[in-house]
Every structure is written in structure tokens, then in C-alpha cells.
Design a protein around this motif. Structure first.
Motif, mmCIF file in Angstrom:
data_model
loop_
_atom_site.group_PDB
_atom_site.id
_atom_site.type_symbol
_atom_site.label_atom_id
_atom_site.label_comp_id
_atom_site.label_asym_id
_atom_site.label_seq_id
_atom_site.Cartn_x
_atom_site.Cartn_y
_atom_site.Cartn_z
ATOM 1 N N MET A 11 0.853 -1.174 0.000
ATOM 2 C CA MET A 11 0.000 0.000 0.000
ATOM 3 C C MET A 11 0.900 1.239 0.000
ATOM 4 S SD MET A 11 -3.015 1.068 2.700
ATOM 5 C CE MET A 11 -3.821 -0.498 2.597
ATOM 6 N N THR A 12 0.500 2.225 -0.736
ATOM 7 C CA THR A 12 1.271 3.455 -0.857
ATOM 8 C C THR A 12 0.853 4.479 0.203
ATOM 9 O OG1 THR A 12 1.850 5.260 -2.340
ATOM 10 C CG2 THR A 12 -0.351 4.360 -2.583
ATOM 11 N N ASP A 13 1.727 5.432 0.472
ATOM 12 C CA ASP A 13 1.392 6.508 1.401
ATOM 13 C C ASP A 13 0.564 7.596 0.727
ATOM 14 O OD1 ASP A 13 2.593 5.346 3.545
ATOM 15 O OD2 ASP A 13 4.373 6.603 3.523
ATOM 16 N N LYS A 14 0.566 7.599 -0.596
ATOM 17 C CA LYS A 14 -0.165 8.614 -1.352
ATOM 18 C C LYS A 14 -1.669 8.397 -1.188
ATOM 19 C CE LYS A 14 -0.432 10.511 -5.987
ATOM 20 N NZ LYS A 14 0.049 10.376 -7.368
ATOM 21 N N LEU A 15 -2.381 9.487 -0.921
ATOM 22 C CA LEU A 15 -3.827 9.416 -0.763
ATOM 23 C C LEU A 15 -4.488 9.336 -2.134
ATOM 24 C CD1 LEU A 15 -6.190 9.497 1.242
ATOM 25 C CD2 LEU A 15 -6.188 11.979 1.004
ATOM 26 N N ASN A 16 -5.346 8.338 -2.303
ATOM 27 C CA ASN A 16 -6.074 8.128 -3.547
ATOM 28 C C ASN A 16 -7.557 8.122 -3.185
ATOM 29 O OD1 ASN A 16 -7.033 7.365 -6.019
ATOM 30 N ND2 ASN A 16 -6.008 5.389 -6.071
ATOM 31 N N VAL A 17 -8.347 8.953 -3.880
ATOM 32 C CA VAL A 17 -9.767 9.102 -3.538
ATOM 33 C C VAL A 17 -10.625 8.857 -4.767
ATOM 34 C CG1 VAL A 17 -11.504 10.704 -2.642
ATOM 35 C CG2 VAL A 17 -9.173 10.803 -1.774
ATOM 36 N N LEU A 18 -11.688 8.091 -4.585
ATOM 37 C CA LEU A 18 -12.654 7.823 -5.644
ATOM 38 C C LEU A 18 -14.039 8.199 -5.126
ATOM 39 C CD1 LEU A 18 -13.389 6.511 -8.409
ATOM 40 C CD2 LEU A 18 -13.656 4.367 -7.158
ATOM 41 N N VAL A 19 -14.774 8.988 -5.909
ATOM 42 C CA VAL A 19 -16.115 9.414 -5.518
ATOM 43 C C VAL A 19 -17.120 8.752 -6.442
ATOM 44 C CG1 VAL A 19 -17.672 11.375 -5.187
ATOM 45 C CG2 VAL A 19 -15.225 11.636 -4.724
ATOM 46 N N ARG A 20 -18.109 8.126 -5.851
ATOM 47 C CA ARG A 20 -19.199 7.514 -6.620
ATOM 48 C C ARG A 20 -20.518 8.112 -6.144
ATOM 49 N NH1 ARG A 20 -16.623 1.885 -5.697
ATOM 50 N NH2 ARG A 20 -15.494 1.601 -7.642
ATOM 51 N N VAL A 21 -21.313 8.586 -7.100
ATOM 52 C CA VAL A 21 -22.625 9.145 -6.782
ATOM 53 C C VAL A 21 -23.659 8.248 -7.431
ATOM 54 C CG1 VAL A 21 -24.122 11.168 -6.974
ATOM 55 C CG2 VAL A 21 -21.652 11.472 -6.755
ATOM 56 N N ARG A 38 -27.158 9.479 -2.512
ATOM 57 C CA ARG A 38 -26.020 9.036 -1.732
ATOM 58 C C ARG A 38 -24.746 9.122 -2.555
ATOM 59 N NH1 ARG A 38 -24.171 3.530 0.973
ATOM 60 N NH2 ARG A 38 -23.763 2.918 -1.142
ATOM 61 N N ALA A 39 -23.669 9.495 -1.900
ATOM 62 C CA ALA A 39 -22.352 9.492 -2.538
ATOM 63 C C ALA A 39 -21.394 8.734 -1.630
ATOM 64 C CB ALA A 39 -21.853 10.915 -2.756
ATOM 65 N N LYS A 40 -20.544 7.943 -2.235
ATOM 66 C CA LYS A 40 -19.542 7.198 -1.479
ATOM 67 C C LYS A 40 -18.169 7.717 -1.878
ATOM 68 C CE LYS A 40 -18.045 2.564 -0.264
ATOM 69 N NZ LYS A 40 -18.351 1.138 -0.392
ATOM 70 N N ILE A 41 -17.385 8.083 -0.870
ATOM 71 C CA ILE A 41 -16.029 8.577 -1.089
ATOM 72 C C ILE A 41 -15.089 7.536 -0.507
ATOM 73 C CG2 ILE A 41 -14.406 10.437 -0.586
ATOM 74 C CD1 ILE A 41 -17.010 12.192 -0.170
ATOM 75 N N ALA A 42 -14.389 6.824 -1.378
ATOM 76 C CA ALA A 42 -13.481 5.766 -0.945
ATOM 77 C C ALA A 42 -12.048 6.283 -0.980
ATOM 78 C CB ALA A 42 -13.624 4.549 -1.851
ATOM 79 N N ALA A 43 -11.365 6.159 0.150
ATOM 80 C CA ALA A 43 -9.975 6.615 0.250
ATOM 81 C C ALA A 43 -9.060 5.415 0.430
ATOM 82 C CB ALA A 43 -9.818 7.571 1.423
ATOM 83 N N GLN A 44 -7.926 5.464 -0.239
ATOM 84 C CA GLN A 44 -6.890 4.450 -0.091
ATOM 85 C C GLN A 44 -5.574 5.161 0.160
ATOM 86 O OE1 GLN A 44 -6.777 1.920 -3.521
ATOM 87 N NE2 GLN A 44 -8.746 0.993 -3.092
ATOM 88 N N GLY A 45 -4.615 4.439 0.677
ATOM 89 C CA GLY A 45 -3.320 5.027 0.985
ATOM 90 C C GLY A 45 -3.250 5.360 2.456
ATOM 91 N N ARG A 46 -2.647 6.471 2.773
ATOM 92 C CA ARG A 46 -2.460 6.867 4.171
ATOM 93 C C ARG A 46 -3.228 8.151 4.446
ATOM 94 N NH1 ARG A 46 2.890 8.891 6.936
ATOM 95 N NH2 ARG A 46 2.280 8.667 9.095
ATOM 96 N N VAL A 47 -4.086 8.106 5.457
ATOM 97 C CA VAL A 47 -4.856 9.280 5.854
ATOM 98 C C VAL A 47 -4.242 9.816 7.145
ATOM 99 C CG1 VAL A 47 -7.116 10.202 6.468
ATOM 100 C CG2 VAL A 47 -6.949 8.350 4.791
ATOM 101 N N THR A 48 -3.660 10.996 7.040
ATOM 102 C CA THR A 48 -3.062 11.679 8.184
ATOM 103 C C THR A 48 -3.864 12.938 8.453
ATOM 104 O OG1 THR A 48 -1.600 13.026 6.813
ATOM 105 C CG2 THR A 48 -0.772 10.859 7.478
#
Length: 108
Positions: free
Chosen positions: A1-11, A17-27
Motif C-alpha cells: 500500500m502506498t502513502d499517497k492518498l487516492n480518492v474515488l467518488v461515486r454518486v 447518496r455518494a460514497k467517497i473511498a480513500a486508499q493510501g495513508r490518511v493523516t
């Protein structure tokens, strides 16, 4: 897994409803960028239910607590949204992250 934040938004099609999926590191620092995405998604339609999914991310306990605080208050931080628009947030976190957060809360 990378430290870079990756975000995907699905509406969803009917915009309830909208889903915001985050991957990576959340600081606490990268959370500011996530808040901006949440603010833009919230502006799509009044009353939109927003779900932030961080189950596939490594989330610092302080960042997770900030997310939960926004969920409880129904507002994003004032420096992100000065007008304090109502924001219906729910947070999906891994059991491991939630356990870490609970232990940190008990220790405080």
C-alpha cells in the motif's frame, strides 16, 4: 500500500447518496484534501448522504477522530467550509482502526 492518498467518488443515479473511498495513508495533513473532496460532493445536492470509506486506507487515530467529530457535528471544519453547510456524513473504518481509536479515547 502506498502513502499517497487516492480518492474515488461515486454518486448513485438518483443522487441520494455518494460514497467517497480513500486508499493510501490518511493523516491529519492529508485529511485536509479529503475534506475538500467531501465539501465538493456535498455541494452536488442538498441533503445528499455522504459515506467516507477508509477501510482500505491506513488511518492515523487523530485523523479518524476528526472524521468522526465531523460526522457527529454534521459540519466540516470551519477553515474548509466557512459557511458550515449541513453535511450528512457516515464513516466506514476497518475494525482495527476503530479499535485503535477506542483505545486512544480511553487513554485520554
Amino acid at each position: 500500500m502506498t502513502d499517497k492518498l487516492n480518492v474515488l467518488v461515486r454518486v448513485d443515479i438518483d443522487c441520494v447518496r455518494a460514497k467517497i473511498a480513500a486508499q493510501g495513508r490518511v493523516t491529519t495533513q492529508s485529511l485536509q484534501a479529503l475534506y475538500v473532496v467531501v465539501k465538493r460532493a456535498n455541494a452536488l445536492m442538498e441533503g445528499l448522504a455522504l459515506e467516507i470509506d477508509v477501510t482500505r486506507a491506513r488511518v492515523e487515530p487523530d485523523a479518524l477522530e476528526q472524521l468522526h467529530a465531523c460526522s457527529r457535528s454534521h459540519h466540516l471544519p470551519a477553515h474548509i467550509d466557512p459557511f458550515q453547510a449541513d453535511c450528512r456524513l457516515s464513516i466506514l473504518a476497518s475494525a482495527e482502526a476503530s479499535t485503535t481509536l477506542s483505545k486512544a479515547s480511553l487513554a485520554a
